[in-house]
Design a protein around this motif. Structure first.
Motif, PDB file in Angstrom:
ATOM      1  N   VAL A  85      41.639  37.483 -16.328  1.00 50.22           N
ATOM      2  CA  VAL A  85      41.124  37.424 -14.959  1.00 50.22           C
ATOM      3  C   VAL A  85      42.231  36.911 -14.045  1.00 50.22           C
ATOM      4  O   VAL A  85      42.868  35.893 -14.335  1.00 50.22           O
ATOM      5  N   ALA A  86      42.448  37.617 -12.951  1.00 46.96           N
ATOM      6  CA  ALA A  86      43.537  37.295 -12.036  1.00 46.96           C
ATOM      7  C   ALA A  86      43.476  35.847 -11.576  1.00 46.96           C
ATOM      8  O   ALA A  86      42.437  35.371 -11.107  1.00 46.96           O
ATOM      9  N   ALA A  87      44.575  35.137 -11.725  1.00 41.20           N
ATOM     10  CA  ALA A  87      44.774  33.749 -11.311  1.00 41.20           C
ATOM     11  C   ALA A  87      44.011  32.745 -12.161  1.00 41.20           C
ATOM     12  O   ALA A  87      44.064  31.544 -11.886  1.00 41.20           O
ATOM     13  N   PHE A  88      43.320  33.193 -13.230  1.00 41.64           N
ATOM     14  CA  PHE A  88      42.515  32.265 -14.015  1.00 41.64           C
ATOM     15  C   PHE A  88      42.811  32.262 -15.507  1.00 41.64           C
ATOM     16  O   PHE A  88      42.727  31.211 -16.143  1.00 41.64           O
ATOM     17  N   SER A  89      43.133  33.397 -16.122  1.00 37.23           N
ATOM     18  CA  SER A  89      43.227  33.387 -17.581  1.00 37.23           C
ATOM     19  C   SER A  89      44.324  34.307 -18.089  1.00 37.23           C
ATOM     20  O   SER A  89      44.673  35.307 -17.459  1.00 37.23           O
ATOM     21  N   GLY A  90      44.851  33.924 -19.261  1.00 33.74           N
ATOM     22  CA  GLY A  90      45.775  34.760 -19.984  1.00 33.74           C
ATOM     23  C   GLY A  90      46.998  35.169 -19.189  1.00 33.74           C
ATOM     24  O   GLY A  90      47.568  34.403 -18.411  1.00 33.74           O
ATOM     25  N   THR A  91      47.423  36.420 -19.402  1.00 37.79           N
ATOM     26  CA  THR A  91      48.639  36.908 -18.765  1.00 37.79           C
ATOM     27  C   THR A  91      48.498  37.092 -17.263  1.00 37.79           C
ATOM     28  O   THR A  91      49.502  37.296 -16.573  1.00 37.79           O
ATOM     29  N   LEU A  92      47.276  37.033 -16.741  1.00 42.60           N
ATOM     30  CA  LEU A  92      47.075  37.111 -15.288  1.00 42.60           C
ATOM     31  C   LEU A  92      46.924  35.736 -14.646  1.00 42.60           C
ATOM     32  O   LEU A  92      46.780  35.641 -13.432  1.00 42.60           O
ATOM     33  N   ALA A  93      46.947  34.676 -15.442  1.00 48.46           N
ATOM     34  CA  ALA A  93      46.767  33.333 -14.881  1.00 48.46           C
ATOM     35  C   ALA A  93      47.809  32.977 -13.825  1.00 48.46           C
ATOM     36  O   ALA A  93      47.465  32.397 -12.789  1.00 48.46           O
ATOM     37  N   PRO A  94      49.082  33.317 -14.024  1.00 48.67           N
ATOM     38  CA  PRO A  94      50.081  32.943 -13.024  1.00 48.67           C
ATOM     39  C   PRO A  94      50.246  33.967 -11.909  1.00 48.67           C
ATOM     40  O   PRO A  94      51.078  33.784 -11.030  1.00 48.67           O
ATOM     41  N   ARG A  95      49.446  35.035 -11.928  1.00 49.78           N
ATOM     42  CA  ARG A  95      49.560  36.069 -10.907  1.00 49.78           C
ATOM     43  C   ARG A  95      48.405  35.971  -9.911  1.00 49.78           C
ATOM     44  O   ARG A  95      47.428  35.285 -10.140  1.00 49.78           O
ATOM     45  N   TYR A  96      48.550  36.627  -8.770  1.00 48.40           N
ATOM     46  CA  TYR A  96      47.545  36.615  -7.701  1.00 48.40           C
ATOM     47  C   TYR A  96      47.373  35.214  -7.112  1.00 48.40           C
ATOM     48  O   TYR A  96      46.273  34.789  -6.770  1.00 48.40           O
ATOM     49  N   THR A  97      48.459  34.509  -6.980  1.00 47.54           N
ATOM     50  CA  THR A  97      48.424  33.165  -6.407  1.00 47.54           C
ATOM     51  C   THR A  97      49.209  33.071  -5.098  1.00 47.54           C
ATOM     52  O   THR A  97      49.148  32.038  -4.433  1.00 47.54           O
ATOM     53  N   SER A  98      49.923  34.124  -4.705  1.00 49.79           N
ATOM     54  CA  SER A  98      50.707  34.099  -3.474  1.00 49.79           C
ATOM     55  C   SER A  98      49.857  34.556  -2.289  1.00 49.79           C
ATOM     56  O   SER A  98      48.755  35.098  -2.463  1.00 49.79           O
ATOM     57  N   ASP A  99      50.372  34.350  -1.097  1.00 48.69           N
ATOM     58  CA  ASP A  99      49.656  34.787   0.101  1.00 48.69           C
ATOM     59  C   ASP A  99      49.419  36.288   0.087  1.00 48.69           C
ATOM     60  O   ASP A  99      48.394  36.774   0.583  1.00 48.69           O
ATOM     61  N   GLU A 100      50.352  37.046  -0.480  1.00 52.14           N
ATOM     62  CA  GLU A 100      50.234  38.498  -0.496  1.00 52.14           C
ATOM     63  C   GLU A 100      49.174  39.005  -1.463  1.00 52.14           C
ATOM     64  O   GLU A 100      48.607  40.078  -1.252  1.00 52.14           O
ATOM     65  N   THR A 101      48.897  38.240  -2.507  1.00 52.15           N
ATOM     66  CA  THR A 101      48.046  38.766  -3.577  1.00 52.15           C
ATOM     67  C   THR A 101      46.791  37.954  -3.858  1.00 52.15           C
ATOM     68  O   THR A 101      45.970  38.375  -4.674  1.00 52.15           O
ATOM     69  N   GLU A 102      46.596  36.813  -3.219  1.00 53.30           N
ATOM     70  CA  GLU A 102      45.509  35.915  -3.598  1.00 53.30           C
ATOM     71  C   GLU A 102      44.121  36.526  -3.399  1.00 53.30           C
ATOM     72  O   GLU A 102      43.143  36.050  -3.993  1.00 53.30           O
ATOM     73  N   SER A 103      44.009  37.593  -2.599  1.00 50.61           N
ATOM     74  CA  SER A 103      42.703  38.238  -2.431  1.00 50.61           C
ATOM     75  C   SER A 103      42.202  38.843  -3.729  1.00 50.61           C
ATOM     76  O   SER A 103      40.996  39.080  -3.883  1.00 50.61           O
ATOM     77  N   GLY A 104      43.104  39.088  -4.672  1.00 49.46           N
ATOM     78  CA  GLY A 104      42.689  39.637  -5.961  1.00 49.46           C
ATOM     79  C   GLY A 104      42.267  38.593  -6.973  1.00 49.46           C
ATOM     80  O   GLY A 104      41.753  38.938  -8.044  1.00 49.46           O
ATOM     81  N   ALA A 105      42.456  37.323  -6.662  1.00 49.90           N
ATOM     82  CA  ALA A 105      42.114  36.253  -7.610  1.00 49.90           C
ATOM     83  C   ALA A 105      40.624  36.290  -7.935  1.00 49.90           C
ATOM     84  O   ALA A 105      39.774  36.304  -7.058  1.00 49.90           O
ATOM     85  N   GLY A 106      40.328  36.299  -9.217  1.00 48.95           N
ATOM     86  CA  GLY A 106      38.940  36.256  -9.669  1.00 48.95           C
ATOM     87  C   GLY A 106      38.224  37.583  -9.656  1.00 48.95           C
ATOM     88  O   GLY A 106      37.170  37.715 -10.283  1.00 48.95           O
ATOM     89  N   VAL A 107      38.740  38.600  -8.960  1.00 52.23           N
ATOM     90  CA  VAL A 107      38.041  39.881  -8.873  1.00 52.23           C
ATOM     91  C   VAL A 107      38.818  41.013  -9.524  1.00 52.23           C
ATOM     92  O   VAL A 107      38.318  42.134  -9.624  1.00 52.23           O
ATOM     93  N   VAL A 108      40.050  40.755  -9.954  1.00 50.29           N
ATOM     94  CA  VAL A 108      40.807  41.716 -10.748  1.00 50.29           C
ATOM     95  C   VAL A 108      40.717  41.280 -12.202  1.00 50.29           C
ATOM     96  O   VAL A 108      41.061  40.147 -12.543  1.00 50.29           O
ATOM     97  N   HIS A 109      40.213  42.174 -13.052  1.00 51.05           N
ATOM     98  CA  HIS A 109      40.162  41.933 -14.497  1.00 51.05           C
ATOM     99  C   HIS A 109      40.993  43.027 -15.127  1.00 51.05           C
ATOM    100  O   HIS A 109      40.640  44.208 -15.039  1.00 51.05           O
ATOM    101  N   ALA A 110      42.082  42.679 -15.793  1.00 51.27           N
ATOM    102  CA  ALA A 110      42.982  43.731 -16.245  1.00 51.27           C
ATOM    103  C   ALA A 110      43.875  43.283 -17.390  1.00 51.27           C
ATOM    104  O   ALA A 110      44.139  42.093 -17.556  1.00 51.27           O
ATOM    105  N   LYS A 111      44.334  44.256 -18.155  1.00 57.94           N
ATOM    106  CA  LYS A 111      45.330  44.033 -19.203  1.00 57.94           C
ATOM    107  C   LYS A 111      46.696  44.370 -18.656  1.00 57.94           C
ATOM    108  O   LYS A 111      46.901  45.416 -18.054  1.00 57.94           O
ATOM    109  N   THR A 112      47.614  43.468 -18.878  1.00 57.00           N
ATOM    110  CA  THR A 112      48.993  43.637 -18.438  1.00 57.00           C
ATOM    111  C   THR A 112      49.836  44.282 -19.529  1.00 57.00           C
ATOM    112  O   THR A 112      49.504  44.228 -20.716  1.00 57.00           O
ATOM    113  N   GLY A 113      50.946  44.869 -19.119  1.00 53.85           N
ATOM    114  CA  GLY A 113      51.921  45.394 -20.062  1.00 53.85           C
ATOM    115  C   GLY A 113      53.309  45.201 -19.491  1.00 53.85           C
ATOM    116  O   GLY A 113      53.546  45.499 -18.320  1.00 53.85           O
TER     117      GLY A 113
END
Length: 511
Positions: free
Chosen positions: A429-457
């Protein structure tokens, strides 16, 4: 160039399900994942780094799903407006990014399956760790969400017969006596059953890594040996469940020290990590030996009062007449899939691939597992036309899948009512868990925090992301974004373009 598709994407026969049921199961599943991620927010990896060639994530043991959080989840509204004009939102972001290499995306409405925006979605790309989406879907389909893997301790003759031989002085030439008399020690075979998340301690029912504990198995084994009067044992690992040496030609040996992978065997402790609580830990090259030593040490401790003597021997297959002394079971496959996706664990992915091979009557080897995964996907009526796999974890650059076929798997999970429905909620989950925990934390991307669920590669020249996003109007979309053949050192640009585009979609009230 990008294009918008208004028509419905062709669907495989037998895939359609009642829309009302889907929106309840799919929408609730997404919200459940968010609750689980928030519950686990105290277990967040350190700052993301692109220095390693491949993503590696911290491996805390995820907690069990909170039933109160699951009950609190509510479905998304079926009449939420479908967004339009995504080309005006997404395309400028990718144009400004000036990405090197090749890139594609496929964005659809999860309820109707309509393609809202796509670019080169039929082009097959190197997926990197997004390969684990395929492995997870295959495992849920071929093995079932409730399947568990059993690690057993066997003795090479029934203990009762051993005692009888010791008490009566009977001739041990029949093979009935495993060594309770002067002929020597009995052999306890530690039989690997596919659980590579064994803990060194006692069973932990609230954990995934460590659900089954080698100390618990040793204690139960010691009790059975004591009851049988056996006081000398040799411990030998039985690794015969899998074939071959466990190594894939497309991997690099230095990746063992880097913590990305280790030779795959059906018996490991804590996924083979030398320091499982460290973010960047190496793995043991002989992971089965470490697990065997842990078991043998715990067995000696547990049998100390009874004078039990324990010696470790080389691995060997248990004979057909061996009898079971004790057993422990892993977490269910649904939780193993979640662990694999959240932590991007390559070892778990490779093991699940081999277990899919066994479930489909194939040899459990590095060579057979990839094709078994593809066949398991096809058996669920999923389009596998663009898929070519060399491994089941995504470490091999030779893996291929298109954004279109990848999104079809995500869409199928969102619409499913059975075991496959567990795939999307298992993703980071964006900004909360796993490989997405450190992502979606900037001003440009924080709108995706908690609502993007995805596998990274992520590989040195590859970046990919596939999952779901919820718009500001509460409409669930499924997507895949892929870039490969990039110049080394430019994967950050693709990652930022993906995250920014999804953040803009998440804040979109453009129904």
């Amino acid at each position: 160039m990008s294009h918008t598709t208004d028509g419905r994407r062709p669907r495989a026969a037998g895939r359609r399900r009642p829309r009302t049921a889907w929106w309840v199961s799919g929408g609730a599943a997404v919200l459940v994942a968010a609750f689980v991620a928030l519950d686990a927010a105290d277990i967040v990896p350190g700052p993301f780094t692109t220095a390693p060639q491949i993503e590696v994530d911290a491996l805390p043991s995820p907690g069990a799903i909170d039933p109160e959080a699951e009950a609190a989840a509510a479905p998304l509204p079926a009449d939420a407006p479908i967004p339009s004009g995504l080309d005006e939102i997404v395309e400028p972001i990718f144009e400004d990014a000036e990405l090197s290499g090749r890139w594609s995306y496929d964005i659809r409405d999860a309820l109707t399956g309509d393609v809202l925006l796509a670019r080169d979605e039929q082009t097959a790309h190197t997926p990197a760790s997004v390969t684990k989406v395929l492995t997870g879907a295959a495992a849920l389909g071929a093995l079932g969400a409730d399947r568990r893997f059993t690690t057993r301790a066997l003795v090479d003759a029934p203990p009762a017969e051993a005692v009888a031989g010791a008490d009566t002085g009977a001739d041990s030439g029949t093979g009935a006596d495993p060594g309770a008399d002067s002929t020597g020690p009995a052999t306890v075979h530690l039989v690997g059953g596919g659980d590579v998340l064994l803990g060194p301690g006692e069973n932990d029912p609230d954990a995934v890594m460590g659900r089954a504990g080698l100390t618990t198995l040793a204690q139960d084994t010691a009790a059975a040996l004591t009851e049988s009067g056996i006081t000398q044992v040799t411990v030998s690992a039985d690794l015969s469940r899998y074939s071959g040496d466990g190594w894939h030609a497309g991997w690099e040996r230095p990746d063992i020290e880097s913590g990305y992978i280790t030779p795959i065997v059906p018996l490991m402790q804590e996924s083979g990590y030398s320091e499982p609580n460290e973010r960047y830990s190496s793995r043991h090259e002989d992971a089965a030996a470490v697990a065997t030593d842990s078991f043998a040490s715990a067995l000696a401790d547990a049998g100390a009062d009874a004078g039990l003597e324990v010696v470790v021997a080389e691995p060997s297959a248990a004979p057909s007449g061996a009898s079971e002394l004790a057993a422990v079971e892993s977490a269910p496959v649904s939780q193993l899939v979640e662990f694999m996706l959240v932590h991007s664990d390559n070892v778990v992915a490779e093991v699940l691939g081999r277990e899919v091979a066994l479930a489909t009557d194939r040899e459990a080897s590095a060579a057979e597992a990839p094709s078994a995964v593809i066949d398991a996907l096809a058996s669920q009526d999923l389009d596998t036309g663009s898929i070519a796999l060399q491994d089941t974890s995504g470490l091999d650059y030779g893996n291929r899948i298109s954004a279109g076929d990848l999104t079809t798997i995500i869409e199928a999970s969102a619409q499913a009512e059975g075991d496959l429905s567990m795939l999307v909620p298992a993703m980071p989950v964006a900004a909360f868990s796993g490989t997405l925990a450190p992502r979606y934390t900037s001003d440009e991307t924080e709108s995706g925090a908690g609502v993007v669920h995805a596998k990274t590669g992520s590989l040195a020249t590859v970046s990919s992301l596939s999952g779901t996003v919820v718009t500001a109007d509460d409409r669930l979309l499924v997507f895949s974004m892929m870039a490969d053949e990039m110049d080394r050192g430019t994967s950050d640009e693709a990652r930022l373009a993906f995250d920014t585009a999804l953040a803009r979609i998440a804040e979109c009230g453009c129904g």
